[in-house]
Design an enzyme around this catalytic site. Structure first.
Site, short mmCIF file in Angstrom:
data_model
loop_
_atom_site.label_atom_id
_atom_site.label_comp_id
_atom_site.label_asym_id
_atom_site.label_seq_id
_atom_site.Cartn_x
_atom_site.Cartn_y
_atom_site.Cartn_z
N MET A 1 -5.30 7.89 4.67
CA MET A 1 -6.21 6.94 5.31
C MET A 1 -5.57 5.54 5.33
SD MET A 1 -10.01 8.22 4.48
CE MET A 1 -10.15 7.60 2.81
N HIS B 1 0.52 3.15 -0.67
CA HIS B 1 1.12 2.69 -1.92
C HIS B 1 2.12 3.75 -2.39
CE1 HIS B 1 -1.61 5.60 -3.63
NE2 HIS B 1 -2.65 4.96 -3.11
N HIS C 1 1.26 7.52 -2.04
CA HIS C 1 1.47 8.11 -0.70
C HIS C 1 2.96 8.32 -0.44
CE1 HIS C 1 -2.40 5.73 -0.01
NE2 HIS C 1 -2.76 6.96 0.33
N GLY D 1 -2.28 14.82 -3.00
CA GLY D 1 -2.21 14.30 -4.35
C GLY D 1 -3.24 14.92 -5.29
N GLN E 1 -10.52 17.58 -4.10
CA GLN E 1 -10.16 17.64 -2.68
C GLN E 1 -9.05 18.69 -2.46
OE1 GLN E 1 -9.80 14.23 0.29
NE2 GLN E 1 -7.72 14.33 -0.47
N VAL F 1 0.50 9.49 -9.18
CA VAL F 1 1.40 8.37 -9.47
C VAL F 1 0.56 7.24 -10.04
CG1 VAL F 1 3.06 6.73 -8.50
CG2 VAL F 1 2.92 9.07 -7.60
N SER G 1 -4.31 3.66 -6.08
CA SER G 1 -5.36 3.98 -5.11
C SER G 1 -5.47 2.83 -4.13
CB SER G 1 -6.69 4.17 -5.83
OG SER G 1 -7.76 4.10 -4.90
N SER G 2 -5.74 3.15 -2.88
CA SER G 2 -5.94 2.09 -1.87
C SER G 2 -7.11 1.21 -2.28
CB SER G 2 -6.22 2.72 -0.51
OG SER G 2 -5.21 3.65 -0.19
P1 AMP Z 1 -5.92 8.71 0.85
O1 AMP Z 1 -5.16 7.78 1.75
O2 AMP Z 1 -6.56 8.03 -0.31
O3 AMP Z 1 -6.84 9.63 1.60
O4 AMP Z 1 -4.83 9.65 0.19
C1 AMP Z 1 -3.93 10.38 0.98
C2 AMP Z 1 -3.20 11.34 0.08
O5 AMP Z 1 -2.49 10.64 -0.92
C3 AMP Z 1 -4.16 12.31 -0.64
O6 AMP Z 1 -3.56 13.60 -0.68
C4 AMP Z 1 -4.24 11.69 -2.00
O7 AMP Z 1 -4.55 12.62 -3.02
C5 AMP Z 1 -2.84 11.16 -2.18
N1 AMP Z 1 -2.81 10.12 -3.20
C6 AMP Z 1 -3.60 9.01 -3.28
N2 AMP Z 1 -3.33 8.31 -4.40
C7 AMP Z 1 -2.35 8.99 -5.06
C8 AMP Z 1 -1.66 8.78 -6.28
N3 AMP Z 1 -1.90 7.74 -7.07
N4 AMP Z 1 -0.73 9.69 -6.65
C9 AMP Z 1 -0.48 10.77 -5.86
N5 AMP Z 1 -1.09 11.02 -4.69
C10 AMP Z 1 -2.02 10.15 -4.29
#
Ligand code: AMP
Length: 283
Positions: free
Chosen positions: A30, A34, A37, A149, A155, A179, A188-189
């Site tokens: 989304m 960071h 991702h 992740g 999820q 991570v 996290s975003s």
């Molecule tokens: P999002 O943009 O939050 O929807 O995350 C996109 C993907 O990145 C998802 O598969 C998340 O699980 C993964 N993700 C988000 N934060 C982390 C993290 N700290 N470490 C590893 N994967 C992550």
């Protein structure tokens, strides 16, 4: 890096790549990218020939309209980082492109207990939204490998279920370890939205999970859970849940036999920002 905004262009390009036997890896996001991702991107680059990333803030998975409105957008920086990490394709669809029939009367997925526990219980409809967007993206990209992740533990399970439900036997889900920042905070975003004074406090989530791991003993798990909640309460969090579950299917575990693989999971608000994290607490 090629950027596509139209589904038809993406699909045409990927079908050409497939005729050349190129193995594809997909990293749906989304945005507000960071290191978490980018680790998924690097993993995909190592294991496949073509890495496709999508950035789409999916309205149907937000149970809280305010959370959707305030979701961070750092697109220019995201594009720069993806390019630098060697991403081959970025898919940047609009809401209309993803949901040409509109957002009403979307399909329903029989997720069963997976959407009545933990995130499912506290974010009604969230995993329906995840399935709605992921089924569209998977159908468009048809990746050989899908990188997600473990930060979003439940999820990952929902998407594994979805792949089976859709009969996508040629796509393998590759879960990637969370991570963290140096102090343990899961990247996290949403961390960008934390007030500066809350940034240090946020690491308490990891401390609570680590407490559960280091105090784990066979028998009743309730006292440890109460301590973890107290740690979070004491730091000023508003706790949605602290739970320990079977690491393979997320079934709740109240008494540990000393053998079952366990994961501890937390969701809690700091100010108006809701953070989640988890840790496998058995060896
Ligand atoms: P999002 O943009 O939050 O929807 O995350 C996109 C993907 O990145 C998802 O598969 C998340 O699980 C993964 N993700 C988000 N934060 C982390 C993290 N700290 N470490 C590893 N994967 C992550």
């Amino acid at each position: 890096m090629i950027i596509f905004k139209q589904v038809s262009d993406l699909v045409r390009y990927l079908s050409q790549q497939r005729t050349m036997q190129r193995k594809t890896g997909f990293v749906p996001t989304m945005g507000a990218l960071h290191e978490g991702h980018l680790t998924l991107i690097r993993e995909s680059r190592q294991q496949t020939d073509i890495t496709i990333c999508s950035i789409f803030v999916n309205p149907t998975q937000f149970n809280d309209p305010n959370d959707y409105k305030k979701y961070p957008n750092t697109l220019d920086k995201d594009i720069y980082q993806l390019e630098k990490a060697g991403t081959n394709v970025l898919f940047l669809p609009s809401v209309e492109e993803m949901y040409p029939q509109g957002l009403q009367q979307l399909e329903h997925y029989p997720l069963g207990y997976l959407e009545t526990i933990l995130e499912g219980a506290f974010r009604p409809g969230h995993f329906q939204g995840v399935c709605q967007v992921m089924s569209r993206l998977l159908n468009m990209v048809q990746p050989d490998q899908l990188f997600m992740g473990q930060k979003d533990y439940q999820q990952c399970m929902v998407v594994k279920w979805l792949l089976q439900h859709l009969g996508m036997n040629n796509t393998t889900l590759v879960p990637v370890a969370t991570v963290r920042e140096n102090d343990g905070l899961a990247m996290s975003s949403r961390n960008m939205r934390l007030a500066p004074a809350d940034r240090n406090t946020a690491t308490t989530i990891y401390r609570a999970l680590d407490h559960l791991r280091s105090h784990l003993a066979a028998g009743d798990l309730a006292p440890g859970l109460q301590q973890a909640v107290a740690i979070l309460d004491g730091a000023g969090f508003r706790v949605d849940y602290v739970a320990i579950a079977d690491a393979d299917n997320l079934a709740p575990v109240e008494t540990w036999d000393g053998k079952q693989r366990l994961v501890a999971l937390v969701a809690a608000f700091l100010g108006e920002v809701r953070l989640i994290d988890n840790l496998v607490i058995t060896q």
